[in-house]
Motif scaffolding. Structure first.
Motif, PDB file in Angstrom:
ATOM      1  N   VAL A   1       0.899  -1.266  -0.032  1.00  0.00           N
ATOM      2  CA  VAL A   1       0.041   0.005  -0.188  1.00  0.00           C
ATOM      3  C   VAL A   1       1.009   1.339  -0.052  1.00  0.00           C
TER       4      VAL A   1
ATOM      5  N   VAL B   1      -1.907  -0.141  -8.424  1.00  0.00           N
ATOM      6  CA  VAL B   1      -2.607  -1.013  -7.431  1.00  0.00           C
ATOM      7  C   VAL B   1      -4.304  -0.279  -7.325  1.00  0.00           C
TER       8      VAL B   1
ATOM      9  N   LEU C   1      -7.116   0.547  -4.288  1.00  0.00           N
ATOM     10  CA  LEU C   1      -7.095   0.885  -2.953  1.00  0.00           C
ATOM     11  C   LEU C   1      -8.720   0.967  -2.727  1.00  0.00           C
TER      12      LEU C   1
ATOM     13  N   VAL D   1      -6.090  -3.611  -0.501  1.00  0.00           N
ATOM     14  CA  VAL D   1      -5.053  -3.353  -1.786  1.00  0.00           C
ATOM     15  C   VAL D   1      -5.456  -4.427  -2.808  1.00  0.00           C
TER      16      VAL D   1
END
Length: 241
Positions: A40, A78, A80, A93
């Motif tokens: 993250v 990524v 979130l 994540v």
């Protein structure tokens, strides 16, 4: 393409495509102190309602189930997502490479069997009060069940306790005699809203694997005791390979 084939295609897309179900790489619980977490980017904390991140000078606020796509310092994109359970808040994540890293790539399914697509009858609970419901991590919360669906399996009568959504659709978590061997330890089933007389189609060919079959970071509900069917249900999704 049959409606069942279309359903399996949609399921595969939801699991493996993009930032699909199988790409969850972490559920990170937050408190008031900004912290870093594996996979993250940035520092994360919570105000008790949302996940709050500080990333490259930007403040990101993610309410439960709100998404934001960002790029890690190593250039990997990524997704979130805010998450909450019983007053606790987390940031999740999703990383596209997670399935490959776990060595999973497909869903094994039982062969379609029209004998597992049967008529059922929804019986509303006379007192749909709250009762304990355990999740796969041992957490116990309170859940309200709307009633049960009665139907017939080849071995005889069966019933599943179900939740009922605001739109009338039904949801069940169940295990059966194949669970833990031929199939995952439990599975999910969505059912359409019943008719006025309680009639509802029960198509166990559309039983599907819970998200926690694809990632240990999901917190799936376990079946209530009465939803552990003694008969085998050789229909629907079976295992992750």
């Amino acid at each position: 393409m049959t409606t069942y084939d279309a359903w399996t295609v949609a399921r595969d897309r939801a699991v493996w495509g993009g930032f699909g179900i199988a790409t969850l790489a972490g559920t990170n619980w937050l408190d008031g102190t900004p912290r870093s977490f594996d996979e993250v980017p940035g520092l994360w904390s919570t105000d008790g309602q949302s996940a709050i991140g500080e990333l490259d000078g930007e403040r990101i606020v993610l309410a439960p189930f709100a998404d934001r796509e960002v790029v890690r310092p190593d250039g990997v994109p990524v997704r979130l997502r805010g998450y909450a359970r019983d007053g606790l808040v987390a940031v999740r994540v999703y990383v596209r490479s997670a399935p490959e890293e776990k060595g999973i790539s497909r869903i094994d399914r039982f062969a379609y069997d029209p004998g597992f697509d049967v008529p059922g009858r929804f019986v509303a609970a006379s007192d749909p009060g709250l009762r304990d419901a355990e999740a796969i991590d041992g957490h116990v919360s309170q859940k309200r069940y709307g009633g049960r669906v009665e139907f017939a399996l080849p071995e005889g009568p069966a019933a599943l306790t179900v939740e009922q959504d605001a739109d009338g659709t039904l949801f069940a978590v169940f295990a059966d005699a194949t669970s833990g061997t031929e199939s995952h330890r439990f599975r999910f089933l969505d059912l359409p809203a019943p008719a006025a007389d309680g009639a509802v189609e029960v198509d166990l060919n559309r039983a599907y694997l819970p998200p926690c079959a694809f990632s240990d970071h999901y917190l799936c509900p376990l079946p209530p005791a009465e939803n552990r069917l003694p008969a085998p249900v050789r229909a629907g999704e079976a295992l992750v390979r």
